[in-house]
Every structure is written in C-alpha cells, then in structure tokens.
Design a protein around this motif. Sequence first.
Motif, PDB file in Angstrom:
ATOM      1  N   LYS A 171      -2.148   1.320 -12.623  1.00 24.88           N
ATOM      2  CA  LYS A 171      -1.336   2.508 -12.288  1.00 24.88           C
ATOM      3  C   LYS A 171      -0.030   2.511 -13.064  1.00 24.88           C
ATOM      4  O   LYS A 171       0.526   3.566 -13.352  1.00 24.88           O
ATOM      5  N   GLY A 231       2.829   2.057  -2.799  1.00 21.26           N
ATOM      6  CA  GLY A 231       3.193   2.352  -4.187  1.00 21.26           C
ATOM      7  C   GLY A 231       4.468   1.659  -4.650  1.00 21.26           C
ATOM      8  O   GLY A 231       4.976   1.942  -5.745  1.00 21.26           O
ATOM      9  N   THR A 248       4.019  -0.793  -7.794  1.00 18.00           N
ATOM     10  CA  THR A 248       3.741   0.025  -8.993  1.00 18.00           C
ATOM     11  C   THR A 248       5.041   0.595  -9.539  1.00 18.00           C
ATOM     12  O   THR A 248       5.301   0.541 -10.751  1.00 18.00           O
ATOM     13  N   GLY A 308       0.782  -1.234   0.000  1.00 17.95           N
ATOM     14  CA  GLY A 308       0.000   0.000   0.000  1.00 17.95           C
ATOM     15  C   GLY A 308       0.813   1.282   0.000  1.00 17.95           C
ATOM     16  O   GLY A 308       0.282   2.352   0.271  1.00 17.95           O
TER      17      GLY A 308
END
Length: 157
Positions: A138, A98, A101, A96
């Motif tokens: 994302k 990032g 990503t 959570g």
Amino acid sequence: MDQEHEITLRKLTVDDVDDFMVWATDPKVAHFGSWEPYASVEDAIAYMENVVVPHPWFRAICLNNSPIGAISVTSSSGADKCRGEMGYVLASAYWGKGIVTKAVKIAAKMVFEEREEMERVEALVDVENGGSHRVLEKAGFVREGVFEEIFCAERKN
Ligand SMILES: CC(C)(COP(=O)(O)OP(=O)(O)OC[C@H]1O[C@@H](n2cnc3c(N)ncnc32)[C@H](O)[C@@H]1OP(=O)(O)O)[C@@H](O)C(=O)NCCC(=O)NCCS
C-alpha cells in the motif's frame, strides 16, 4: 475514526518509556520480530539509551503527539550507504487503521529528503507476516523476491 491527518513522526526519547512499554511488552507485537517482549522498565530504558537515542533515524509513530509505535531506517555503511533497511512496530490496539502505511510513506519521504546519499529503502518481512506485506504494498514498495533459505556461519569463540 479519521486518523489520516493525526499521524506524525518525531524522535522517541527516554521520557516516552511508558508509551514504549505498551507495545514493547506485547507478545503479539514481538511475534514476527527478532526480539523478546520486554519484561522490565529498566531493560526498556537501557535499550532506549543505548540503541534508540543514538540511532541516526529512529522515530516514534505518534497519534496526537503520543507515541503508539516506532519506525526506523538503518543505513548500511561504506559502499552500501545508499541503502537503508526499514523496520516498524505499532501497539496492537491500533492495528488495521492504516496507521503504519501512513507512517511508512512519511518515513520514506523524509529519509529521501534528509539523506542525499540514500537511493533505496528496503524492508525484510517474514513470509507469514501478511499485514506487513500489505503495508509495504500500500505504501508503494515493490516486492523484489523471497529468500527460500538463508545460510549463515556464526562466530564460535
Ligand atoms: C504489521 C503492522 C506493522 C501493520 O500495521 P497497521 O497499522 O495495522 O497496518 P495498516 O492498517 O496500515 O495495513 C494493514 C493491512 O494488512 C492487512 N492485514 C492484516 N493482517 C493481515 C494478514 N494476516 N494477512 C494479510 N493481510 C493482513 C489489513 O487488512 C490491511 O490491509 P487493507 O488496508 O488492504 O485492509 C502491525 O500489525 C504491527 O506492528 N505488527 C507487529 C510488528 C511487525 O510485524 N512489524 C513488521 C516487521 S517487518
């Protein structure tokens, strides 16, 4: 915590086994995977020696050079060598923020730069794995479809 500039990818080696065990033994991390959580360091070392080290593109996701997860791109062979399948895992303490990503973006860029023959990087994600869907969105991946059912035949002997 601003980790935007601290995430790097490097080869995962057998010396990283203690870090590897952190996510590889965690049932939350294994939940959507096709593997069981590791129960012994010996099994983890065998996996690292037999699969990770010889793999053409398997990288540790590092925070300050310490592995906290892994990402791989497995190429198809022959006429399909232009396609690679991406997979990734992250220790649950870091979810959570990032991080994956960022890792997916770096990995896709590296693979396209390093592999001239690579035209597509693909990812197969469980329909219930909402976090992984969101990571790919994302990172700029395009959703192409949903497998409603998969049929297969397995060797009997
Ligand atoms: C899935 C996983 C890779 C995500 O890594 P991460 O570093 O936490 O991902 P990021 O922080 O970059 O992004 C996660 C996004 O998913 C969202 N998310 C998390 N759980 C979700 C859920 N159940 N449903 C929908 N969205 C969800 C987060 O809110 C975040 O989106 P946002 O930035 O818009 O708020 C990580 O949880 C993991 O390693 N899971 C176990 C292994 C796994 O499933 N690997 C993928 C196999 S295809």
